[in-house]
Design a protein around this motif. Sequence first.
Motif, PDB file in Angstrom:
ATOM      1  N   CYS A 150     -20.959 -11.369 -21.120  1.00  0.00           N
ATOM      2  CA  CYS A 150     -20.629 -10.105 -20.484  1.00  0.00           C
ATOM      3  C   CYS A 150     -19.375  -9.526 -21.139  1.00  0.00           C
ATOM      4  O   CYS A 150     -18.363 -10.214 -21.261  1.00  0.00           O
ATOM      5  N   THR A 151     -19.444  -8.274 -21.576  1.00  0.00           N
ATOM      6  CA  THR A 151     -18.329  -7.639 -22.261  1.00  0.00           C
ATOM      7  C   THR A 151     -18.015  -6.293 -21.626  1.00  0.00           C
ATOM      8  O   THR A 151     -18.906  -5.599 -21.129  1.00  0.00           O
ATOM      9  N   ASP A 152     -16.721  -5.921 -21.641  1.00  0.00           N
ATOM     10  CA  ASP A 152     -16.326  -4.597 -21.159  1.00  0.00           C
ATOM     11  C   ASP A 152     -15.612  -3.800 -22.251  1.00  0.00           C
ATOM     12  O   ASP A 152     -14.967  -2.790 -21.970  1.00  0.00           O
ATOM     13  N   PHE A 153     -15.714  -4.297 -23.502  1.00  0.00           N
ATOM     14  CA  PHE A 153     -15.137  -3.648 -24.683  1.00  0.00           C
ATOM     15  C   PHE A 153     -13.605  -3.711 -24.712  1.00  0.00           C
ATOM     16  O   PHE A 153     -12.982  -3.044 -25.535  1.00  0.00           O
ATOM     17  N   SER A 154     -12.986  -4.467 -23.834  1.00  0.00           N
ATOM     18  CA  SER A 154     -11.538  -4.593 -23.829  1.00  0.00           C
ATOM     19  C   SER A 154     -11.106  -5.560 -24.925  1.00  0.00           C
ATOM     20  O   SER A 154     -11.933  -6.227 -25.552  1.00  0.00           O
ATOM     21  N   VAL A 155      -9.784  -5.676 -25.149  1.00  0.00           N
ATOM     22  CA  VAL A 155      -9.261  -6.595 -26.161  1.00  0.00           C
ATOM     23  C   VAL A 155      -9.649  -8.028 -25.828  1.00  0.00           C
ATOM     24  O   VAL A 155     -10.023  -8.816 -26.706  1.00  0.00           O
ATOM     25  N   SER A 156      -9.578  -8.385 -24.548  1.00  0.00           N
ATOM     26  CA  SER A 156      -9.912  -9.752 -24.144  1.00  0.00           C
ATOM     27  C   SER A 156     -11.383 -10.069 -24.370  1.00  0.00           C
ATOM     28  O   SER A 156     -11.769 -11.239 -24.494  1.00  0.00           O
ATOM     29  N   SER A 157     -12.216  -9.037 -24.420  1.00  0.00           N
ATOM     30  CA  SER A 157     -13.645  -9.262 -24.642  1.00  0.00           C
ATOM     31  C   SER A 157     -13.919  -9.898 -26.004  1.00  0.00           C
ATOM     32  O   SER A 157     -14.926 -10.584 -26.175  1.00  0.00           O
ATOM     33  N   ASN A 158     -13.028  -9.664 -26.978  1.00  0.00           N
ATOM     34  CA  ASN A 158     -13.208 -10.285 -28.286  1.00  0.00           C
ATOM     35  C   ASN A 158     -13.138 -11.805 -28.180  1.00  0.00           C
ATOM     36  O   ASN A 158     -13.901 -12.529 -28.823  1.00  0.00           O
ATOM     37  N   THR A 159     -12.200 -12.291 -27.356  1.00  0.00           N
ATOM     38  CA  THR A 159     -12.082 -13.734 -27.143  1.00  0.00           C
ATOM     39  C   THR A 159     -13.328 -14.282 -26.471  1.00  0.00           C
ATOM     40  O   THR A 159     -13.863 -15.332 -26.855  1.00  0.00           O
ATOM     41  N   ILE A 160     -13.810 -13.564 -25.467  1.00  0.00           N
ATOM     42  CA  ILE A 160     -15.006 -13.991 -24.733  1.00  0.00           C
ATOM     43  C   ILE A 160     -16.221 -14.009 -25.648  1.00  0.00           C
ATOM     44  O   ILE A 160     -17.008 -14.964 -25.656  1.00  0.00           O
ATOM     45  N   LEU A 161     -16.368 -12.960 -26.450  1.00  0.00           N
ATOM     46  CA  LEU A 161     -17.507 -12.867 -27.357  1.00  0.00           C
ATOM     47  C   LEU A 161     -17.456 -13.965 -28.414  1.00  0.00           C
ATOM     48  O   LEU A 161     -18.482 -14.553 -28.761  1.00  0.00           O
ATOM     49  N   GLU A 162     -16.252 -14.257 -28.904  1.00  0.00           N
ATOM     50  CA  GLU A 162     -16.122 -15.318 -29.905  1.00  0.00           C
ATOM     51  C   GLU A 162     -16.552 -16.667 -29.330  1.00  0.00           C
ATOM     52  O   GLU A 162     -17.237 -17.452 -29.998  1.00  0.00           O
ATOM     53  N   LYS A 163     -16.170 -16.948 -28.083  1.00  0.00           N
ATOM     54  CA  LYS A 163     -16.576 -18.206 -27.442  1.00  0.00           C
ATOM     55  C   LYS A 163     -18.099 -18.244 -27.271  1.00  0.00           C
ATOM     56  O   LYS A 163     -18.729 -19.293 -27.453  1.00  0.00           O
ATOM     57  N   ALA A 164     -18.700 -17.123 -26.914  1.00  0.00           N
ATOM     58  CA  ALA A 164     -20.154 -17.069 -26.733  1.00  0.00           C
ATOM     59  C   ALA A 164     -20.885 -17.300 -28.056  1.00  0.00           C
ATOM     60  O   ALA A 164     -21.898 -18.006 -28.107  1.00  0.00           O
ATOM     61  N   ILE A 165     -20.372 -16.699 -29.126  1.00  0.00           N
ATOM     62  CA  ILE A 165     -20.978 -16.890 -30.445  1.00  0.00           C
ATOM     63  C   ILE A 165     -20.879 -18.354 -30.861  1.00  0.00           C
ATOM     64  O   ILE A 165     -21.833 -18.935 -31.395  1.00  0.00           O
ATOM     65  N   THR A 166     -19.727 -18.968 -30.602  1.00  0.00           N
ATOM     66  CA  THR A 166     -19.541 -20.380 -30.936  1.00  0.00           C
ATOM     67  C   THR A 166     -20.549 -21.249 -30.195  1.00  0.00           C
ATOM     68  O   THR A 166     -21.145 -22.173 -30.773  1.00  0.00           O
ATOM     69  N   GLU A 167     -20.765 -20.955 -28.907  1.00  0.00           N
ATOM     70  CA  GLU A 167     -21.752 -21.711 -28.123  1.00  0.00           C
ATOM     71  C   GLU A 167     -23.165 -21.494 -28.666  1.00  0.00           C
ATOM     72  O   GLU A 167     -23.966 -22.427 -28.740  1.00  0.00           O
ATOM     73  N   ALA A 168     -23.476 -20.252 -29.038  1.00  0.00           N
ATOM     74  CA  ALA A 168     -24.806 -19.957 -29.581  1.00  0.00           C
ATOM     75  C   ALA A 168     -25.026 -20.694 -30.891  1.00  0.00           C
ATOM     76  O   ALA A 168     -26.110 -21.240 -31.146  1.00  0.00           O
ATOM     77  N   GLU A 169     -24.005 -20.746 -31.738  1.00  0.00           N
ATOM     78  CA  GLU A 169     -24.102 -21.471 -33.014  1.00  0.00           C
ATOM     79  C   GLU A 169     -24.289 -22.971 -32.773  1.00  0.00           C
ATOM     80  O   GLU A 169     -25.121 -23.612 -33.419  1.00  0.00           O
ATOM     81  N   ALA A 170     -23.520 -23.519 -31.843  1.00  0.00           N
ATOM     82  CA  ALA A 170     -23.565 -24.959 -31.587  1.00  0.00           C
ATOM     83  C   ALA A 170     -24.888 -25.396 -30.980  1.00  0.00           C
ATOM     84  O   ALA A 170     -25.364 -26.509 -31.218  1.00  0.00           O
ATOM     85  N   ASN A 171     -25.494 -24.512 -30.183  1.00  0.00           N
ATOM     86  CA  ASN A 171     -26.728 -24.868 -29.482  1.00  0.00           C
ATOM     87  C   ASN A 171     -27.988 -24.312 -30.144  1.00  0.00           C
ATOM     88  O   ASN A 171     -29.095 -24.604 -29.696  1.00  0.00           O
ATOM     89  N   GLY A 172     -27.826 -23.490 -31.184  1.00  0.00           N
ATOM     90  CA  GLY A 172     -28.985 -22.844 -31.785  1.00  0.00           C
ATOM     91  C   GLY A 172     -29.671 -21.919 -30.789  1.00  0.00           C
ATOM     92  O   GLY A 172     -30.898 -21.798 -30.756  1.00  0.00           O
TER      93      GLY A 172
END
Length: 292
Positions: A150-172
């Motif tokens: 979930c993103t709201d386009f704020s600065v903190s959303s970049n951190t959240i999105l990065e964590k989500a991408i990392t999880e997606a990469e780790a789990n395929g």
Amino acid sequence: MKKTQPIIAGIDFSSPSENVLKHAVHAGRAAGVPVIAVHVLCASHLHHWGKSAGEAEAALEKEALEKLEALVESTVPGESVQCVVCTGRAADELDRLTKEHDAGMLVIAANDMSKRRLGTIASRCVRLVPSDVLLVRDWQEGDFKKIIVCTDFSVSSNTILEKAITEAEANGALLEIVHVIYPPNKDIWGKTLEGGESDTATYVAKVRAQTQEQMDQSLADFADRLKGITHTTKILESVVPSVELTYHINESDADLAVLGTRRQSKLASMFIGTNAERLMHDSEVSVLAVRC
């Protein structure tokens, strides 16, 4: 997550404990960080022993440590996992150990026996612990297959999105990036705007197009990493974002939701709820609560 920041797995020996340990080790392996398995003995258990408090605590801690080491060996054989046993209130001890080790993530079971609400300890950990918290639902096993962030386009959303991408990469896993806007054809009371049909349609189309542009711009910095995973974007419209997000997550075949949270004081944690916490209670999937 820094290479020096371990992952802590909260183990209570309930049925989800094996899944908690597996997810913690998986995440630790992907991030290249150590894993610490922790069991917290309830201080009230000592009153059931006839020995002195010191003798009882030492005996129980020894027994719990042996049990924890056996669980690690049978669940993740060959993995290097540090085992720790302490006595106190579970949420407070996990909070203390997370700070003491500067942990990057705490992994615990949601312990949602009703399949609807977080357990008391899980809920307090989300509010108190300074690290990210991964809540593993009691009935989920194996790697995550679809992740919603979930993103709201704020600065903190970049951190959240990065964590989500990392999880997606780790789990395929598949990744869906979701943003919720207030319906552009509604007034502040949720009623449909009155006016010329063409004017309203033009305004609605303009707002939706601008929102999609914002979504695309927010993902520009992650373009290279997103190329390596299957991902989609979704813009939802609702006057109550947490309700719409929860419904969408539950209906989308996702098994992990990633969202941002803010840590609260101990006093506030006893009384104050948030949209994020309501979503954690009402969604039916595991949740990664990212500290913003």
